[in-house]
Design an enzyme around this catalytic site. Structure first.
Site, mmCIF file in Angstrom:
data_model
loop_
_atom_site.group_PDB
_atom_site.id
_atom_site.type_symbol
_atom_site.label_atom_id
_atom_site.label_comp_id
_atom_site.label_asym_id
_atom_site.label_seq_id
_atom_site.Cartn_x
_atom_site.Cartn_y
_atom_site.Cartn_z
ATOM 1 N N GLU A 139 0.193 -1.254 -0.074
ATOM 2 C CA GLU A 139 0.206 -0.176 0.228
ATOM 3 C C GLU A 139 0.602 1.098 0.288
ATOM 4 O O GLU A 139 0.782 2.573 0.165
ATOM 5 C CB GLU A 139 -1.317 0.267 0.769
ATOM 6 C CG GLU A 139 -0.471 -0.621 2.198
ATOM 7 C CD GLU A 139 -1.157 -0.370 3.598
ATOM 8 O OE1 GLU A 139 -1.855 1.349 3.817
ATOM 9 O OE2 GLU A 139 -1.028 -0.740 5.006
ATOM 10 N N CYS B 197 -3.232 -3.272 4.646
ATOM 11 C CA CYS B 197 -2.189 -4.304 5.006
ATOM 12 C C CYS B 197 -2.500 -6.293 4.474
ATOM 13 O O CYS B 197 -1.582 -7.062 5.016
ATOM 14 C CB CYS B 197 -2.466 -4.028 6.663
ATOM 15 S SG CYS B 197 -1.847 -2.617 6.847
ATOM 16 N N THR C 157 3.856 4.489 15.792
ATOM 17 C CA THR C 157 3.754 2.539 14.846
ATOM 18 C C THR C 157 4.079 2.848 13.036
ATOM 19 O O THR C 157 3.456 2.841 12.257
ATOM 20 C CB THR C 157 1.711 2.568 15.119
ATOM 21 O OG1 THR C 157 1.454 3.413 14.145
ATOM 22 C CG2 THR C 157 1.754 2.902 16.205
ATOM 23 N N HIS D 148 -2.125 -10.066 12.547
ATOM 24 C CA HIS D 148 -1.992 -9.124 12.207
ATOM 25 C C HIS D 148 -1.457 -7.603 12.716
ATOM 26 O O HIS D 148 -2.582 -7.592 13.890
ATOM 27 C CB HIS D 148 -3.013 -8.203 10.440
ATOM 28 C CG HIS D 148 -2.876 -6.688 10.553
ATOM 29 N ND1 HIS D 148 -1.159 -6.741 9.879
ATOM 30 C CD2 HIS D 148 -3.015 -5.687 10.146
ATOM 31 C CE1 HIS D 148 -1.162 -5.180 9.485
ATOM 32 N NE2 HIS D 148 -2.557 -4.463 10.042
ATOM 33 N N LYS E 196 -4.744 -7.525 22.014
ATOM 34 C CA LYS E 196 -5.794 -7.430 22.236
ATOM 35 C C LYS E 196 -7.235 -8.215 21.023
ATOM 36 O O LYS E 196 -7.896 -8.650 21.566
ATOM 37 C CB LYS E 196 -6.480 -5.790 21.485
ATOM 38 C CG LYS E 196 -5.274 -4.308 22.293
ATOM 39 C CD LYS E 196 -6.225 -2.972 21.366
ATOM 40 C CE LYS E 196 -5.027 -1.827 22.186
ATOM 41 N NZ LYS E 196 -5.855 -1.744 22.900
HETATM 42 N N1 COA Z 1 2.424 3.415 30.106
HETATM 43 C C1 COA Z 1 1.740 2.235 29.849
HETATM 44 N N2 COA Z 1 0.882 2.350 28.912
HETATM 45 C C2 COA Z 1 0.504 3.508 28.547
HETATM 46 C C3 COA Z 1 1.057 4.816 29.601
HETATM 47 C C4 COA Z 1 2.633 4.459 30.324
HETATM 48 N N3 COA Z 1 2.771 5.520 30.237
HETATM 49 N N4 COA Z 1 0.073 5.636 28.674
HETATM 50 C C5 COA Z 1 -0.377 5.370 27.821
HETATM 51 N N5 COA Z 1 -0.597 3.640 27.664
HETATM 52 C C6 COA Z 1 -1.707 2.709 27.200
HETATM 53 C C7 COA Z 1 -2.639 3.037 27.124
HETATM 54 O O1 COA Z 1 -3.626 2.662 28.326
HETATM 55 C C8 COA Z 1 -3.420 2.795 26.185
HETATM 56 O O2 COA Z 1 -3.865 0.896 26.493
HETATM 57 P P1 COA Z 1 -4.778 0.136 26.054
HETATM 58 O O3 COA Z 1 -5.060 0.252 24.493
HETATM 59 O O4 COA Z 1 -4.844 -1.195 26.350
HETATM 60 O O5 COA Z 1 -6.325 1.268 26.367
HETATM 61 C C9 COA Z 1 -2.460 2.261 24.755
HETATM 62 O O6 COA Z 1 -0.942 2.719 26.152
HETATM 63 C C10 COA Z 1 -1.894 3.791 23.494
HETATM 64 O O7 COA Z 1 -2.324 4.525 24.300
HETATM 65 P P2 COA Z 1 -3.801 5.536 23.467
HETATM 66 O O8 COA Z 1 -4.413 6.682 24.736
HETATM 67 O O9 COA Z 1 -4.771 4.932 22.843
HETATM 68 O O10 COA Z 1 -3.260 5.637 22.210
HETATM 69 P P3 COA Z 1 -3.154 6.782 21.370
HETATM 70 O O11 COA Z 1 -3.606 7.545 21.183
HETATM 71 O O12 COA Z 1 -1.981 8.059 20.673
HETATM 72 O O13 COA Z 1 -3.450 5.675 20.307
HETATM 73 C C11 COA Z 1 -3.471 4.000 18.342
HETATM 74 C C12 COA Z 1 -2.653 4.467 19.569
HETATM 75 C C13 COA Z 1 -2.736 2.721 17.454
HETATM 76 C C14 COA Z 1 -4.757 4.474 18.018
HETATM 77 C C15 COA Z 1 -2.577 4.905 17.241
HETATM 78 O O14 COA Z 1 -0.762 5.301 17.216
HETATM 79 C C16 COA Z 1 -2.817 4.964 15.959
HETATM 80 O O15 COA Z 1 -3.668 5.555 15.355
HETATM 81 N N6 COA Z 1 -2.367 4.248 15.055
HETATM 82 C C17 COA Z 1 -1.844 3.839 13.625
HETATM 83 C C18 COA Z 1 -3.251 3.219 13.168
HETATM 84 C C19 COA Z 1 -3.468 1.631 13.679
HETATM 85 O O16 COA Z 1 -2.264 1.337 13.789
HETATM 86 N N7 COA Z 1 -3.771 0.999 13.561
HETATM 87 C C20 COA Z 1 -3.964 -0.654 13.991
HETATM 88 C C21 COA Z 1 -5.492 -1.489 13.628
HETATM 89 S S1 COA Z 1 -5.519 -1.146 11.500
#
Ligand code: COA
Length: 422
Positions: free
Chosen positions: A80, A112, A155, A244, A253
């Site tokens: 992609e 993906c 990521t 994936h 998860k």
């Molecule tokens: N210590 C340990 N864990 C911590 C932490 C700390 N200090 N601070 C936050 N966390 C944890 C959160 O509790 C969360 O865990 P959970 O998912 O089990 O609840 C995790 O870290 C991620 O934190 P979050 O606030 O949800 O992250 P974010 O708002 O920055 O977004 C994604 C995370 C994945 C949505 C973001 O990185 C993203 O958009 N990635 C690209 C899209 C992607 O990969 N999508 C996947 C499906 S195809």
């Protein structure tokens, strides 16, 4: 007919940014990256590497000294992050490897899911008889790139996995009799034609992934009704589960979502389950999912290739004990299409898996500073790069992107130093 993965070749860029450096620069707790997302480091793409060079280098490693290019009758690249809206990455690979002119060659795209689409098509091509004894070269190659400072930035990653797919495979025999599918239109992740970076609704994409998994596994389960081992929950029959992994915690998860609903469905019939399943789920993930994630933790997201890095890392470390055992795979592509399928590790697979060399390549990378990472990240649109920097001494190549002439992309090999473009 026994069909599956005969050989695996992996390739990653030669530079890496540790999670600590990114966390420090963005003023986010490193625990969020390492524990929250499962990201310990991410591959950084220097200007001399792109989706094509990653794919070609992985393919060279898959063929090794064992598979001759004359044996390849189909070459598909799933990506992609292709380099052209029309010209497929696969035709560059075709030339760089010297594949036969009789080899059907193209690129596929569904976020993906593209690598899996290519693998399933290659297996059907062999099963149909069209292969006439030849093998397929399936390559998943991607560069995951998000805006600096965005939630997606931790990521990112890059890499390619090439699979030689054949009859009587030496590594994993795939079960073609049953796969569970789920597809449906969602706007969780997309990249408009004029953009080099994806737009992602991150939290929504996680929900879409999990919902697709539930549906795909339910489709798989429906086809397994009346199976011989019905006294066991369906999800327990897999020795390892390869998901994936856009970020490694996503796989945990996914595992929790899958086994809890499967165990509960089974409990209604025979299984005794504690009220609080947390410990049980965590122990199960440690045993059946974590062994698939070590490489992804150190490479980052590789979109189409991420599940196959999970498989490559798993086989590199555990092929001996997994011989004869069943693996479950879940592939998800935003947008979305997803599939749950299975494959059995072949007796004697450890001999071939011993040649993958992924850990060695990971260890050889050069750590870059935040400034170097940002410089590479901000590099101009590749069309404008008439002569990018030459590979550094840490480049493990051999094939690299050597620039554009009259909008035509060119590649070269380090040993020979000659352009492959005629
Ligand atoms: N210590 C340990 N864990 C911590 C932490 C700390 N200090 N601070 C936050 N966390 C944890 C959160 O509790 C969360 O865990 P959970 O998912 O089990 O609840 C995790 O870290 C991620 O934190 P979050 O606030 O949800 O992250 P974010 O708002 O920055 O977004 C994604 C995370 C994945 C949505 C973001 O990185 C993203 O958009 N990635 C690209 C899209 C992607 O990969 N999508 C996947 C499906 S195809």
């Amino acid at each position: 007919m026994r069909i599956g993965i005969d050989r695996i070749g992996t390739y990653i860029p030669s530079e890496v940014l540790p999670a600590e450096v990114l966390a420090d620069a963005r003023e986010i707790p490193v625990g969020k990256l390492k524990q929250g997302l499962g990201v310990h480091a991410m591959a950084v793409v220097p200007p001399w590497e792109d989706t094509v060079s990653l794919a070609a280098n992985a393919a060279l490693r898959a063929l090794g000294d064992t598979v001759s290019v004359e044996e390849i009758g189909l070459c598909i690249v799933g990506t992609e992050s292709g380099v052209d809206h029309s010209k497929p990455a696969a035709i560059f690979v075709h030339e760089l490897l010297g594949l036969p002119s009789t080899c059907r060659t193209y690129e596929v795209k569904h976020a993906c899911f593209g690598g899996t689409a290519a693998l399933l098509t290659a297996m059907d091509w062999i099963a149909s008889g069209s292969a006439r004894g030849r093998k397929a070269l399936v390559i998943a190659s991607d560069i995951a790139k998000y805006p600096p400072g965005s939630a997606g930035e931790p990521t990112q990653g890059a890499g390619a996995v090439a699979l030689v797919v054949s009859e009587d495979p030496a590594l994993v025999e795939m079960d073609r009799s049953c796969t569970g599918v789920f597809a449906g239109q969602v706007h969780d992740f997309w990249r408009p034609l004029d953009q080099t970076q994806a737009i992602v609704d991150g939290k929504y994409s996680v929900d879409c992934y999990l919902e697709a998994l539930e549906h795909a596994f339910a489709d798989y389960a429906r086809q397994q009704e009346g199976r011989d081992d019905a006294d066991q929950p369906l999800s327990d029959r897999f020795a390892r589960l390869v998901f994936h992994a856009p970020f490694p915690r996503m796989a945990s998860k996914a595992h929790a979502r899958m086994v809890v609903s499967d165990w509960k469905a089974h409990a209604a019939r025979s299984l005794e389950l504690p009220d609080d399943l947390t410990d049980l789920v965590e122990r199960d993930a440690q045993a059946r999912v974590d062994p698939t994630l070590w490489a992804n933790q150190l490479i980052g997201n590789t979109y189409t290739a991420s599940m196959y890095f999970g498989l490559a890392g798993l086989l590199e470390r555990e092929a001996t004990e997994l011989e004869g055992k069943l693996l479950g795979f879940f592939s998800y592509g935003s947008g979305c299409c997803s599939e749950f399928f299975a494959g059995r590790v072949v007796a004697g697979a450890s001999r071939v898996a011993g040649e993958i060399g992924l850990g060695e390549m990971i260890d050889r990378r050069k750590e870059v500073s935040m400034a170097e990472y940002e410089r590479h990240h901000a590099k101009p649109d590749l069309r404008a790069m008439e002569s990018p920097e030459k590979p550094g001494s840490h480049f493990s190549g051999p094939i690299y992107f050597s620039g554009t002439t009259d909008e035509k992309r060119t590649y070269a090999a380090q040993e020979r130093g000659a352009s492959f473009v005629r």
